[in-house]
Design an enzyme around this catalytic site. Structure first.
Site, mmCIF file in Angstrom:
data_model
loop_
_atom_site.group_PDB
_atom_site.id
_atom_site.type_symbol
_atom_site.label_atom_id
_atom_site.label_comp_id
_atom_site.label_asym_id
_atom_site.label_seq_id
_atom_site.Cartn_x
_atom_site.Cartn_y
_atom_site.Cartn_z
ATOM 1 N N ARG A 27 1.095 -1.243 0.141
ATOM 2 C CA ARG A 27 -0.042 -0.142 0.069
ATOM 3 C C ARG A 27 0.894 1.199 -0.007
ATOM 4 O O ARG A 27 0.644 2.216 -0.767
ATOM 5 C CB ARG A 27 -0.879 0.037 1.183
ATOM 6 N N ARG A 98 -7.018 -16.214 -12.034
ATOM 7 C CA ARG A 98 -7.393 -15.568 -10.806
ATOM 8 C C ARG A 98 -8.345 -14.239 -11.272
ATOM 9 O O ARG A 98 -7.740 -13.480 -11.920
ATOM 10 C CB ARG A 98 -6.375 -14.959 -9.892
ATOM 11 N N GLN A 146 -8.706 -6.172 -1.490
ATOM 12 C CA GLN A 146 -7.932 -5.750 -2.200
ATOM 13 C C GLN A 146 -8.256 -5.028 -3.500
ATOM 14 O O GLN A 146 -7.778 -3.832 -3.774
ATOM 15 C CB GLN A 146 -6.645 -6.848 -2.791
ATOM 16 N N SER A 172 -13.473 -8.689 4.900
ATOM 17 C CA SER A 172 -12.034 -8.432 5.213
ATOM 18 C C SER A 172 -12.049 -6.719 5.439
ATOM 19 O O SER A 172 -11.148 -6.275 4.930
ATOM 20 C CB SER A 172 -11.470 -8.537 3.921
ATOM 21 N N ASP A 290 -6.453 -15.286 5.759
ATOM 22 C CA ASP A 290 -4.974 -15.662 5.674
ATOM 23 C C ASP A 290 -4.496 -16.454 6.686
ATOM 24 O O ASP A 290 -3.696 -17.076 6.498
ATOM 25 C CB ASP A 290 -4.230 -14.326 5.349
ATOM 26 N N LYS A 317 -7.466 -17.628 -4.089
ATOM 27 C CA LYS A 317 -6.137 -17.271 -3.820
ATOM 28 C C LYS A 317 -4.870 -18.069 -4.818
ATOM 29 O O LYS A 317 -5.216 -18.447 -5.722
ATOM 30 C CB LYS A 317 -5.541 -17.617 -2.283
ATOM 31 N N LYS A 388 7.967 -15.469 -1.223
ATOM 32 C CA LYS A 388 6.663 -14.872 -1.695
ATOM 33 C C LYS A 388 6.390 -13.770 -0.491
ATOM 34 O O LYS A 388 6.020 -12.701 -1.028
ATOM 35 C CB LYS A 388 5.318 -15.702 -2.039
#
Length: 405
Positions: A27, A98, A146, A172, A290, A317, A388
Protein backbone atom coordinates in the site's frame (compact mmCIF):
# COMPACT_ATOMS: atom_id res chain seq x y z
CA UNK A 1 13.61 -27.82 -3.16
CA UNK A 2 12.03 -30.37 -0.77
CA UNK A 3 12.86 -30.05 2.94
CA UNK A 4 12.65 -32.64 5.69
CA UNK A 5 11.76 -30.92 8.97
CA UNK A 6 12.25 -32.52 12.36
CA UNK A 7 13.28 -31.62 15.88
CA UNK A 8 14.60 -33.50 18.90
CA UNK A 9 13.28 -31.06 21.51
CA UNK A 10 10.06 -29.23 22.21
CA UNK A 11 11.28 -26.26 24.23
CA UNK A 12 11.42 -23.24 21.92
CA UNK A 13 13.39 -20.09 22.76
CA UNK A 14 14.41 -17.29 20.40
CA UNK A 15 14.24 -13.61 19.49
CA UNK A 16 13.20 -13.12 15.88
CA UNK A 17 12.95 -9.97 13.75
CA UNK A 18 10.09 -10.45 11.30
CA UNK A 19 10.16 -8.45 8.06
CA UNK A 20 7.68 -5.60 7.50
CA UNK A 21 4.07 -6.35 6.59
CA UNK A 22 3.61 -7.18 2.92
CA UNK A 23 0.09 -5.68 3.05
CA UNK A 24 1.28 -2.38 4.51
CA UNK A 25 4.42 -2.24 2.35
CA UNK A 26 2.55 -2.66 -0.93
CA UNK A 27 0.00 0.00 0.00
CA UNK A 28 2.76 2.41 0.99
CA UNK A 29 4.82 1.70 -2.14
CA UNK A 30 1.82 2.73 -4.25
CA UNK A 31 1.26 5.85 -2.14
CA UNK A 32 4.97 6.68 -2.45
CA UNK A 33 4.67 6.44 -6.25
CA UNK A 34 1.80 8.96 -6.09
CA UNK A 35 3.51 11.16 -3.46
CA UNK A 36 7.30 10.82 -3.97
CA UNK A 37 8.19 12.88 -0.86
CA UNK A 38 7.15 9.98 1.44
CA UNK A 39 10.03 7.81 2.73
CA UNK A 40 9.54 4.23 3.96
CA UNK A 41 11.38 2.07 6.51
CA UNK A 42 11.11 -1.59 7.67
CA UNK A 43 9.57 -2.52 4.31
CA UNK A 44 8.89 -6.16 3.49
CA UNK A 45 11.65 -8.12 1.73
CA UNK A 46 9.04 -10.44 0.16
CA UNK A 47 8.93 -11.33 -3.53
CA UNK A 48 5.53 -9.59 -3.77
CA UNK A 49 6.90 -6.28 -2.51
CA UNK A 50 9.98 -6.49 -4.74
CA UNK A 51 7.75 -7.13 -7.77
CA UNK A 52 5.57 -4.17 -6.79
CA UNK A 53 8.57 -1.85 -6.37
CA UNK A 54 10.09 -2.90 -9.70
CA UNK A 55 6.81 -2.35 -11.57
CA UNK A 56 6.34 1.12 -10.08
CA UNK A 57 9.91 2.20 -10.91
CA UNK A 58 10.19 0.66 -14.39
CA UNK A 59 8.89 1.95 -17.71
CA UNK A 60 8.17 -1.32 -19.56
CA UNK A 61 4.98 -1.72 -21.52
CA UNK A 62 4.54 -5.36 -20.45
CA UNK A 63 4.64 -5.80 -16.67
CA UNK A 64 4.86 -9.35 -15.32
CA UNK A 65 3.95 -9.58 -11.64
CA UNK A 66 4.37 -13.40 -11.45
CA UNK A 67 2.30 -14.76 -8.49
CA UNK A 68 1.75 -11.40 -6.73
CA UNK A 69 -2.01 -10.95 -6.37
CA UNK A 70 -1.73 -7.71 -4.38
CA UNK A 71 0.50 -6.20 -7.07
CA UNK A 72 -1.95 -7.23 -9.84
CA UNK A 73 -4.83 -5.45 -8.11
CA UNK A 74 -3.04 -2.35 -6.85
CA UNK A 75 -1.16 -1.78 -10.11
CA UNK A 76 -4.35 -2.10 -12.18
CA UNK A 77 -5.69 0.95 -10.36
CA UNK A 78 -2.35 2.79 -10.33
CA UNK A 79 -1.72 2.52 -14.08
CA UNK A 80 -5.28 3.70 -14.76
CA UNK A 81 -4.20 7.09 -13.33
CA UNK A 82 -0.97 7.39 -15.35
CA UNK A 83 -2.01 9.79 -18.10
CA UNK A 84 -0.60 8.97 -21.55
CA UNK A 85 0.90 5.60 -20.52
CA UNK A 86 -0.33 2.25 -21.82
CA UNK A 87 0.65 -1.03 -20.14
CA UNK A 88 -0.22 -4.73 -20.20
CA UNK A 89 -0.33 -6.34 -16.73
CA UNK A 90 0.28 -10.07 -16.76
CA UNK A 91 1.42 -12.80 -14.37
CA UNK A 92 1.99 -16.52 -13.83
CA UNK A 93 -0.36 -19.15 -15.26
CA UNK A 94 -2.14 -19.28 -11.87
CA UNK A 95 -2.46 -15.48 -11.88
CA UNK A 96 -4.17 -15.75 -15.27
CA UNK A 97 -6.79 -18.00 -13.61
CA UNK A 98 -7.53 -15.53 -10.78
CA UNK A 99 -10.59 -13.35 -11.52
CA UNK A 100 -10.20 -9.59 -11.85
CA UNK A 101 -13.47 -8.66 -13.58
CA UNK A 102 -15.00 -6.84 -10.58
CA UNK A 103 -12.00 -4.49 -10.36
CA UNK A 104 -11.76 -3.99 -14.15
CA UNK A 105 -15.45 -3.01 -14.28
CA UNK A 106 -14.97 -0.62 -11.34
CA UNK A 107 -12.01 1.07 -13.06
CA UNK A 108 -14.04 1.28 -16.30
CA UNK A 109 -16.73 3.19 -14.33
CA UNK A 110 -14.10 5.91 -13.88
CA UNK A 111 -13.95 6.24 -17.68
CA UNK A 112 -10.64 4.42 -18.12
CA UNK A 113 -10.09 2.19 -21.16
CA UNK A 114 -9.18 -1.25 -19.78
CA UNK A 115 -9.45 -4.46 -21.83
CA UNK A 116 -8.61 -8.18 -21.61
CA UNK A 117 -5.77 -9.55 -23.74
CA UNK A 118 -6.92 -13.20 -23.53
CA UNK A 119 -9.88 -14.51 -21.55
CA UNK A 120 -12.71 -12.23 -20.47
CA UNK A 121 -12.53 -11.51 -16.73
CA UNK A 122 -8.90 -12.60 -16.21
CA UNK A 123 -5.38 -11.19 -16.66
CA UNK A 124 -3.51 -10.19 -18.75
CA UNK A 125 -5.19 -6.79 -18.99
CA UNK A 126 -4.34 -3.73 -21.10
CA UNK A 127 -4.72 -0.35 -19.38
CA UNK A 128 -4.65 3.09 -21.03
CA UNK A 129 -3.85 5.60 -18.29
CA UNK A 130 -5.65 8.93 -18.27
CA UNK A 131 -6.69 11.92 -16.21
CA UNK A 132 -9.73 10.81 -14.21
CA UNK A 133 -12.49 13.27 -13.35
CA UNK A 134 -15.29 10.78 -12.53
CA UNK A 135 -15.62 10.25 -8.78
CA UNK A 136 -18.29 7.60 -8.13
CA UNK A 137 -17.97 3.83 -8.31
CA UNK A 138 -20.39 1.07 -7.29
CA UNK A 139 -19.09 -2.46 -6.69
CA UNK A 140 -19.99 -5.68 -4.88
CA UNK A 141 -18.93 -5.63 -1.22
CA UNK A 142 -18.17 -9.36 -0.80
CA UNK A 143 -15.14 -9.33 -3.11
CA UNK A 144 -11.45 -9.37 -2.19
CA UNK A 145 -10.72 -6.30 -0.08
CA UNK A 146 -7.70 -5.71 -2.34
CA UNK A 147 -10.06 -4.57 -5.14
CA UNK A 148 -11.53 -1.99 -2.77
CA UNK A 149 -8.13 -0.92 -1.39
CA UNK A 150 -6.75 -0.54 -4.93
CA UNK A 151 -9.37 2.13 -5.67
CA UNK A 152 -9.00 3.83 -2.28
CA UNK A 153 -5.23 4.16 -2.71
CA UNK A 154 -5.50 6.10 -5.98
CA UNK A 155 -8.56 8.08 -4.79
CA UNK A 156 -6.79 11.13 -3.28
CA UNK A 157 -4.92 11.75 -6.55
CA UNK A 158 -8.15 11.79 -8.59
CA UNK A 159 -9.28 15.32 -9.45
CA UNK A 160 -12.55 14.96 -7.50
CA UNK A 161 -11.61 12.23 -5.03
CA UNK A 162 -13.79 9.12 -4.82
CA UNK A 163 -17.11 7.95 -3.44
CA UNK A 164 -17.26 4.15 -3.34
CA UNK A 165 -20.63 2.46 -2.82
CA UNK A 166 -20.32 -1.19 -1.73
CA UNK A 167 -23.34 -3.41 -2.38
CA UNK A 168 -24.00 -6.29 0.06
CA UNK A 169 -22.04 -7.54 3.07
CA UNK A 170 -18.45 -6.26 3.26
CA UNK A 171 -15.67 -8.85 3.80
CA UNK A 172 -12.14 -8.29 5.16
CA UNK A 173 -13.07 -4.95 6.79
CA UNK A 174 -9.72 -4.69 8.70
CA UNK A 175 -7.80 -4.50 5.41
CA UNK A 176 -10.04 -1.68 4.18
CA UNK A 177 -9.55 0.11 7.51
CA UNK A 178 -5.78 -0.38 7.21
CA UNK A 179 -5.82 1.38 3.82
CA UNK A 180 -7.89 4.27 5.18
CA UNK A 181 -5.63 4.58 8.27
CA UNK A 182 -2.55 4.90 6.05
CA UNK A 183 -4.31 7.63 4.04
CA UNK A 184 -5.24 9.38 7.30
CA UNK A 185 -1.58 9.23 8.40
CA UNK A 186 -0.86 11.42 5.37
CA UNK A 187 -3.62 13.87 6.38
CA UNK A 188 -5.88 12.63 3.58
CA UNK A 189 -9.51 12.91 4.67
CA UNK A 190 -11.70 9.80 4.48
CA UNK A 191 -15.03 8.54 5.81
CA UNK A 192 -16.50 5.02 6.04
CA UNK A 193 -20.16 5.05 6.98
CA UNK A 194 -22.38 2.06 6.35
CA UNK A 195 -21.57 0.88 2.84
CA UNK A 196 -20.19 4.18 1.55
CA UNK A 197 -16.49 5.08 1.63
CA UNK A 198 -15.35 8.59 0.66
CA UNK A 199 -11.82 9.85 0.04
CA UNK A 200 -11.27 13.57 -0.53
CA UNK A 201 -8.75 14.73 -3.15
CA UNK A 202 -5.26 15.82 -2.03
CA UNK A 203 -2.70 16.59 -4.70
CA UNK A 204 0.29 17.04 -2.35
CA UNK A 205 1.21 15.69 1.09
CA UNK A 206 3.89 16.88 3.53
CA UNK A 207 7.20 14.98 3.58
CA UNK A 208 7.00 12.12 6.07
CA UNK A 209 8.73 8.88 7.05
CA UNK A 210 6.31 5.94 7.25
CA UNK A 211 7.47 2.97 9.38
CA UNK A 212 6.00 -0.38 8.31
CA UNK A 213 4.88 -2.63 11.16
CA UNK A 214 6.10 -6.24 10.96
CA UNK A 215 3.81 -8.76 9.31
CA UNK A 216 1.14 -10.37 11.51
CA UNK A 217 0.39 -13.12 8.95
CA UNK A 218 4.07 -14.12 9.29
CA UNK A 219 3.73 -14.04 13.10
CA UNK A 220 0.94 -16.62 12.86
CA UNK A 221 3.44 -19.47 12.36
CA UNK A 222 5.12 -18.61 15.68
CA UNK A 223 1.77 -18.59 17.48
CA UNK A 224 1.27 -22.09 16.04
CA UNK A 225 4.75 -23.22 17.15
CA UNK A 226 4.17 -21.97 20.71
CA UNK A 227 0.76 -23.71 20.86
CA UNK A 228 2.33 -27.02 19.74
CA UNK A 229 5.50 -26.85 21.87
CA UNK A 230 5.86 -28.27 25.39
CA UNK A 231 7.50 -25.04 26.55
CA UNK A 232 8.10 -21.84 24.62
CA UNK A 233 9.28 -18.24 24.93
CA UNK A 234 9.53 -16.52 21.54
CA UNK A 235 9.99 -12.74 21.10
CA UNK A 236 9.06 -11.08 17.80
CA UNK A 237 9.83 -7.55 16.57
CA UNK A 238 8.36 -5.02 15.64
CA UNK A 239 4.68 -5.26 16.62
CA UNK A 240 2.09 -2.80 17.93
CA UNK A 241 -0.64 -3.75 20.38
CA UNK A 242 -3.14 -1.56 18.48
CA UNK A 243 -2.18 -2.83 15.02
CA UNK A 244 -3.79 -1.81 11.73
CA UNK A 245 -3.48 -5.41 10.53
CA UNK A 246 -6.54 -7.64 10.84
CA UNK A 247 -4.40 -10.71 11.51
CA UNK A 248 -3.54 -9.27 14.94
CA UNK A 249 -6.74 -11.17 15.91
CA UNK A 250 -4.20 -14.00 16.42
CA UNK A 251 -3.71 -12.78 20.01
CA UNK A 252 -7.32 -13.59 21.00
CA UNK A 253 -7.63 -16.71 18.81
CA UNK A 254 -4.46 -18.37 20.11
CA UNK A 255 -5.30 -17.50 23.72
CA UNK A 256 -7.88 -20.30 23.24
CA UNK A 257 -4.96 -22.62 22.40
CA UNK A 258 -2.81 -21.72 25.40
CA UNK A 259 -0.63 -18.96 23.91
CA UNK A 260 -0.05 -15.87 26.08
CA UNK A 261 0.90 -12.60 24.28
CA UNK A 262 2.66 -9.64 25.90
CA UNK A 263 3.73 -6.34 24.32
CA UNK A 264 6.60 -4.13 25.45
CA UNK A 265 8.48 -1.52 23.36
CA UNK A 266 7.17 -2.96 20.06
CA UNK A 267 8.29 -6.47 21.05
CA UNK A 268 5.63 -9.20 21.07
CA UNK A 269 6.49 -12.01 23.52
CA UNK A 270 4.73 -15.36 23.15
CA UNK A 271 4.73 -17.94 25.94
CA UNK A 272 2.97 -21.24 26.54
CA UNK A 273 0.45 -21.73 29.37
CA UNK A 274 1.57 -24.85 31.28
CA UNK A 275 -0.80 -27.87 31.28
CA UNK A 276 -3.32 -26.05 29.08
CA UNK A 277 -6.18 -28.23 27.74
CA UNK A 278 -7.61 -26.60 24.59
CA UNK A 279 -11.24 -27.14 23.48
CA UNK A 280 -12.58 -27.52 19.95
CA UNK A 281 -12.61 -24.17 18.09
CA UNK A 282 -15.52 -22.49 16.33
CA UNK A 283 -14.33 -19.38 14.47
CA UNK A 284 -15.72 -16.94 11.91
CA UNK A 285 -12.71 -15.75 9.84
CA UNK A 286 -14.40 -13.37 7.40
CA UNK A 287 -11.98 -10.60 8.43
CA UNK A 288 -8.84 -12.78 8.68
CA UNK A 289 -8.94 -15.55 6.04
CA UNK A 290 -5.13 -15.59 5.60
CA UNK A 291 -4.62 -17.26 8.99
CA UNK A 292 -7.11 -20.11 8.39
CA UNK A 293 -4.41 -22.52 7.15
CA UNK A 294 -2.23 -21.91 10.22
CA UNK A 295 -5.17 -22.37 12.61
CA UNK A 296 -6.43 -25.66 11.18
CA UNK A 297 -2.91 -27.17 11.20
CA UNK A 298 -2.46 -26.08 14.84
CA UNK A 299 -5.76 -27.77 15.73
CA UNK A 300 -4.58 -31.00 14.08
CA UNK A 301 -1.32 -30.83 16.06
CA UNK A 302 -3.22 -30.25 19.32
CA UNK A 303 -5.64 -33.11 18.63
CA UNK A 304 -8.67 -30.81 18.72
CA UNK A 305 -11.40 -30.21 16.13
CA UNK A 306 -12.44 -26.93 14.55
CA UNK A 307 -15.21 -25.40 12.48
CA UNK A 308 -14.01 -22.37 10.49
CA UNK A 309 -16.35 -20.19 8.40
CA UNK A 310 -16.05 -17.00 6.32
CA UNK A 311 -13.48 -18.59 4.00
CA UNK A 312 -14.98 -17.95 0.53
CA UNK A 313 -12.03 -15.78 -0.60
CA UNK A 314 -9.63 -18.73 -0.09
CA UNK A 315 -10.93 -20.33 -3.30
CA UNK A 316 -9.22 -17.65 -5.44
CA UNK A 317 -5.86 -17.25 -3.69
CA UNK A 318 -2.47 -18.60 -4.90
CA UNK A 319 -4.31 -21.93 -5.06
CA UNK A 320 -7.80 -23.08 -4.02
CA UNK A 321 -6.66 -23.13 -0.39
CA UNK A 322 -9.69 -25.02 0.95
CA UNK A 323 -9.21 -27.89 -1.47
CA UNK A 324 -5.43 -27.89 -0.90
CA UNK A 325 -5.97 -28.11 2.87
CA UNK A 326 -8.44 -30.97 2.43
CA UNK A 327 -5.99 -33.00 0.33
CA UNK A 328 -2.88 -32.41 2.46
CA UNK A 329 -4.55 -32.81 5.87
CA UNK A 330 -6.16 -36.06 4.68
CA UNK A 331 -2.65 -37.39 3.86
CA UNK A 332 -1.72 -36.71 7.49
CA UNK A 333 -4.67 -38.82 8.64
CA UNK A 334 -7.11 -35.97 9.39
CA UNK A 335 -10.86 -36.25 9.00
CA UNK A 336 -11.68 -32.98 7.20
CA UNK A 337 -14.54 -31.69 5.06
CA UNK A 338 -14.75 -28.38 3.19
CA UNK A 339 -17.54 -26.38 1.52
CA UNK A 340 -17.32 -23.19 -0.53
CA UNK A 341 -16.74 -21.08 2.56
CA UNK A 342 -16.14 -23.39 5.53
CA UNK A 343 -13.91 -26.13 6.88
CA UNK A 344 -14.64 -28.81 9.52
CA UNK A 345 -11.85 -30.80 11.18
CA UNK A 346 -12.68 -33.68 13.54
CA UNK A 347 -10.65 -34.07 16.75
CA UNK A 348 -8.05 -36.85 16.50
CA UNK A 349 -4.75 -37.74 18.18
CA UNK A 350 -3.26 -39.52 15.17
CA UNK A 351 -0.85 -37.80 12.74
CA UNK A 352 0.91 -39.79 10.00
CA UNK A 353 4.66 -39.10 9.90
CA UNK A 354 7.11 -38.46 7.03
CA UNK A 355 4.24 -37.24 4.85
CA UNK A 356 5.21 -35.02 1.89
CA UNK A 357 3.12 -31.84 1.87
CA UNK A 358 2.49 -30.32 -1.57
CA UNK A 359 2.56 -26.50 -1.51
CA UNK A 360 0.74 -25.64 -4.78
CA UNK A 361 2.97 -22.55 -5.36
CA UNK A 362 1.42 -21.19 -2.16
CA UNK A 363 3.77 -19.73 0.47
CA UNK A 364 1.17 -20.14 3.24
CA UNK A 365 0.82 -23.90 2.64
CA UNK A 366 4.56 -24.35 3.25
CA UNK A 367 4.68 -22.25 6.42
CA UNK A 368 1.35 -23.34 7.93
CA UNK A 369 2.36 -27.02 7.92
CA UNK A 370 5.94 -26.49 9.16
CA UNK A 371 5.06 -26.29 12.91
CA UNK A 372 3.76 -29.89 12.76
CA UNK A 373 7.43 -30.94 12.79
CA UNK A 374 7.15 -30.54 16.58
CA UNK A 375 4.88 -33.61 16.50
CA UNK A 376 6.15 -35.73 13.57
CA UNK A 377 8.89 -35.49 10.91
CA UNK A 378 7.35 -33.79 7.86
CA UNK A 379 8.52 -33.08 4.29
CA UNK A 380 7.65 -29.75 2.62
CA UNK A 381 7.70 -29.76 -1.20
CA UNK A 382 8.97 -26.66 -3.10
CA UNK A 383 9.90 -25.10 0.24
CA UNK A 384 11.47 -22.00 -1.40
CA UNK A 385 7.93 -20.77 -2.20
CA UNK A 386 8.10 -18.98 1.20
CA UNK A 387 10.05 -16.16 -0.47
CA UNK A 388 6.71 -14.78 -1.70
CA UNK A 389 6.06 -13.29 1.75
CA UNK A 390 8.77 -14.43 4.22
CA UNK A 391 12.17 -15.24 2.62
CA UNK A 392 13.90 -15.80 6.00
CA UNK A 393 11.37 -18.34 7.29
CA UNK A 394 13.54 -21.48 7.14
CA UNK A 395 16.53 -19.69 8.70
CA UNK A 396 14.28 -18.54 11.54
CA UNK A 397 13.06 -22.13 12.02
CA UNK A 398 16.71 -23.21 12.37
CA UNK A 399 17.18 -20.52 15.04
CA UNK A 400 14.44 -22.32 17.00
CA UNK A 401 16.42 -25.56 16.79
CA UNK A 402 14.64 -27.32 13.92
CA UNK A 403 16.73 -29.76 11.91
CA UNK A 404 16.19 -29.03 8.21
CA UNK A 405 17.67 -31.28 5.54
Amino acid sequence: MNLLLQTNHSNLKAQIAVTGSKSETNRLLLLQALYPNITLSNTSNSDDSEVMQKALKGNNEIIDIHHAGTAMRFLSAYFATQEGREVVLTGSSRMQERPIKVLVEAIAQLGVKITYEKEDGYPPIRIKGQKITASRVTMAANVSSQYISALLLIAPKLENGLELLLEGEITSVPYIKMTLALLNDLDIQTSFEGNVIKVLPKQEVVSKEMVVESDWSSASYFFSLVALADQAAISLTSYKENSLQGDSALVEIYKQMGVVSNFKNNVLSLTKTPNFKPENLNLELNNTPDIAQTIVVTCLGLGIGCYLTGLHTLKIKETDRLEALRIELTKLGANITVTNDSLTLAASNKINQNVTIATYNDHRMAMAFAPLALKVPIIIENADVVSKSYPDFWEDMKTLGFIIS
